[in-house]
Design an enzyme around this catalytic site. Structure first.
Site, PDB file in Angstrom:
ATOM      1  N   HIS A  85      58.815 -20.373 -18.413  1.00  0.00           N
ATOM      2  CA  HIS A  85      59.689 -19.840 -17.566  1.00  0.00           C
ATOM      3  C   HIS A  85      61.082 -20.592 -17.456  1.00  0.00           C
ATOM      4  O   HIS A  85      62.025 -19.741 -17.114  1.00  0.00           O
ATOM      5  CB  HIS A  85      58.613 -20.259 -16.129  1.00  0.00           C
ATOM      6  CG  HIS A  85      57.729 -19.444 -15.760  1.00  0.00           C
ATOM      7  ND1 HIS A  85      56.800 -19.706 -14.825  1.00  0.00           N
ATOM      8  CD2 HIS A  85      57.462 -18.192 -16.341  1.00  0.00           C
ATOM      9  CE1 HIS A  85      56.056 -18.680 -14.704  1.00  0.00           C
ATOM     10  NE2 HIS A  85      56.141 -17.673 -15.656  1.00  0.00           N
ATOM     11  N   TYR A  95      59.626 -16.061  -7.168  1.00  0.00           N
ATOM     12  CA  TYR A  95      58.357 -15.932  -6.561  1.00  0.00           C
ATOM     13  C   TYR A  95      57.663 -15.066  -5.702  1.00  0.00           C
ATOM     14  O   TYR A  95      56.843 -14.371  -5.864  1.00  0.00           O
ATOM     15  CB  TYR A  95      57.766 -17.570  -6.650  1.00  0.00           C
ATOM     16  CG  TYR A  95      57.706 -18.059  -7.766  1.00  0.00           C
ATOM     17  CD1 TYR A  95      56.263 -18.184  -8.469  1.00  0.00           C
ATOM     18  CD2 TYR A  95      58.738 -18.891  -8.517  1.00  0.00           C
ATOM     19  CE1 TYR A  95      56.181 -18.841  -9.500  1.00  0.00           C
ATOM     20  CE2 TYR A  95      58.412 -19.377  -9.776  1.00  0.00           C
ATOM     21  CZ  TYR A  95      57.309 -19.381 -10.171  1.00  0.00           C
ATOM     22  OH  TYR A  95      56.995 -19.833 -11.695  1.00  0.00           O
ATOM     23  N   GLU A 137      58.449 -26.517 -12.153  1.00  0.00           N
ATOM     24  CA  GLU A 137      59.546 -25.886 -12.506  1.00  0.00           C
ATOM     25  C   GLU A 137      60.908 -26.772 -12.255  1.00  0.00           C
ATOM     26  O   GLU A 137      61.753 -27.046 -13.021  1.00  0.00           O
ATOM     27  CB  GLU A 137      59.711 -24.510 -12.580  1.00  0.00           C
ATOM     28  CG  GLU A 137      58.839 -23.926 -13.593  1.00  0.00           C
ATOM     29  CD  GLU A 137      58.358 -22.405 -13.117  1.00  0.00           C
ATOM     30  OE1 GLU A 137      58.903 -21.671 -12.464  1.00  0.00           O
ATOM     31  OE2 GLU A 137      57.280 -21.692 -13.740  1.00  0.00           O
TER      32      GLU A 137
HETATM   33  C1  HEM Z   1      52.293 -17.826  -9.630  1.00  0.00           C
HETATM   34  C2  HEM Z   1      53.201 -16.655 -10.614  1.00  0.00           C
HETATM   35  C3  HEM Z   1      53.194 -16.875 -11.870  1.00  0.00           C
HETATM   36  C4  HEM Z   1      52.044 -16.722 -13.213  1.00  0.00           C
HETATM   37  C5  HEM Z   1      50.728 -17.446 -12.851  1.00  0.00           C
HETATM   38  C6  HEM Z   1      53.111 -16.621 -14.210  1.00  0.00           C
HETATM   39  C7  HEM Z   1      52.354 -16.601 -15.703  1.00  0.00           C
HETATM   40  C8  HEM Z   1      52.897 -16.361 -16.753  1.00  0.00           C
HETATM   41  C9  HEM Z   1      52.222 -16.126 -18.222  1.00  0.00           C
HETATM   42  C10 HEM Z   1      50.827 -16.543 -18.215  1.00  0.00           C
HETATM   43  C11 HEM Z   1      53.056 -15.946 -18.907  1.00  0.00           C
HETATM   44  C12 HEM Z   1      52.832 -15.382 -20.492  1.00  0.00           C
HETATM   45  C13 HEM Z   1      53.628 -16.496 -21.257  1.00  0.00           C
HETATM   46  C14 HEM Z   1      53.048 -17.824 -21.683  1.00  0.00           C
HETATM   47  O1  HEM Z   1      51.944 -17.969 -21.594  1.00  0.00           O
HETATM   48  O2  HEM Z   1      53.894 -19.010 -21.757  1.00  0.00           O
HETATM   49  C15 HEM Z   1      54.424 -15.525 -18.164  1.00  0.00           C
HETATM   50  C16 HEM Z   1      55.583 -15.225 -18.907  1.00  0.00           C
HETATM   51  C17 HEM Z   1      56.723 -14.683 -18.125  1.00  0.00           C
HETATM   52  N1  HEM Z   1      57.096 -14.781 -16.889  1.00  0.00           N
HETATM   53 FE1  HEM Z   1      55.780 -15.768 -15.459  1.00  0.00          FE
HETATM   54  N2  HEM Z   1      54.306 -16.354 -13.992  1.00  0.00           N
HETATM   55  C18 HEM Z   1      54.253 -16.357 -12.610  1.00  0.00           C
HETATM   56  C19 HEM Z   1      55.702 -16.222 -11.910  1.00  0.00           C
HETATM   57  C20 HEM Z   1      56.798 -15.811 -12.856  1.00  0.00           C
HETATM   58  C21 HEM Z   1      57.954 -15.379 -11.969  1.00  0.00           C
HETATM   59  C22 HEM Z   1      58.101 -15.480 -10.541  1.00  0.00           C
HETATM   60  C23 HEM Z   1      58.804 -14.606 -12.788  1.00  0.00           C
HETATM   61  C24 HEM Z   1      60.401 -14.201 -12.581  1.00  0.00           C
HETATM   62  C25 HEM Z   1      60.510 -12.850 -12.495  1.00  0.00           C
HETATM   63  C26 HEM Z   1      58.204 -14.686 -14.110  1.00  0.00           C
HETATM   64  C27 HEM Z   1      58.658 -14.430 -15.259  1.00  0.00           C
HETATM   65  C28 HEM Z   1      58.180 -14.408 -16.472  1.00  0.00           C
HETATM   66  C29 HEM Z   1      58.770 -13.924 -17.724  1.00  0.00           C
HETATM   67  C30 HEM Z   1      60.197 -13.426 -17.859  1.00  0.00           C
HETATM   68  C31 HEM Z   1      57.937 -14.246 -18.884  1.00  0.00           C
HETATM   69  C32 HEM Z   1      57.991 -13.701 -20.381  1.00  0.00           C
HETATM   70  C33 HEM Z   1      58.710 -14.683 -21.076  1.00  0.00           C
HETATM   71  C34 HEM Z   1      58.534 -14.124 -22.337  1.00  0.00           C
HETATM   72  O3  HEM Z   1      59.332 -13.027 -22.644  1.00  0.00           O
HETATM   73  O4  HEM Z   1      58.364 -14.791 -23.531  1.00  0.00           O
HETATM   74  N3  HEM Z   1      56.847 -15.257 -14.126  1.00  0.00           N
HETATM   75  N4  HEM Z   1      53.988 -15.809 -17.015  1.00  0.00           N
END
Ligand code: HEM
Length: 146
Positions: A85, A95, A137
């Protein structure tokens, strides 16, 4: 603090939501990214262009909810996701947006089964999970500035 009633509702609905996980995450991904181009760009910047990251996000919220009364178990995973993130510059303002679309998707897919009690319990649980991520974060961003 979540009430026992909220915890019970969330935990008892995780299995059915997981069963419908593909539907929920598809609706979530489509609506959120269509209506929020700036967030879409964040995902496009990543290595996965097929939506699998956004889907992983939604499924992780469902998985986290299984441990809503013991979130400490999730900390290693949270630390790792938080690093991702930080790289894509997720901020605390994002969020509520994710939460809104996730709840919207849950409502859309569950239809009449999504009672007010269920929707409210999930809104509260998402808030708690989001706060864990936001806290981790914020610390990471502060470390970066030192
Ligand atoms: C509690 C809320 C959230 C959870 C549980 C969550 C979980 C995850 C998970 C499991 C991944 C997969 C990548 C990894 O395993 O490292 C991911 C990637 C990502 N998340 Fe979250 N996330 C949350 C909130 C957010 C929010 C608020 C944003 C903003 C818009 C966001 C944006 C992203 C982006 C852009 C990626 C992709 C990164 C890439 O391209 O490698 N996430 N998130």
């Amino acid at each position: 603090m979540l009430s026992q009633k909220t915890i019970d509702i969330v935990k008892s609905t995780v299995p059915v939501l997981k069963e419908k996980g593909v539907e929920i995450t598809t609706v979530f991904y489509k609506n959120m990214l269509e209506e929020n181009p700036e967030i879409k760009d964040m995902f496009d910047a990543g290595k996965q262009k097929d939506g699998s990251q956004a889907r992983a996000l939604a499924m992780t919220v469902l998985a986290a909810a299984e441990n809503i009364d013991n979130l400490a178990i999730l900390m290693p995973a949270v630390q790792s996701i938080a690093k991702t993130h930080i790289n894509v510059k997720v901020t605390k303002e994002h969020y509520p947006v994710v939460g809104r679309y996730l709840l919207g998707a849950i409502k859309e897919v569950l239809g009449e089964a999504a009672t007010d009690d269920i929707v409210n319990a999930w809104a509260e649980a998402y808030g708690v999970i989001a706060d864990v991520f936001i806290g981790v974060e914020e610390k990471m961003y502060q470390e970066e500035c030192k």
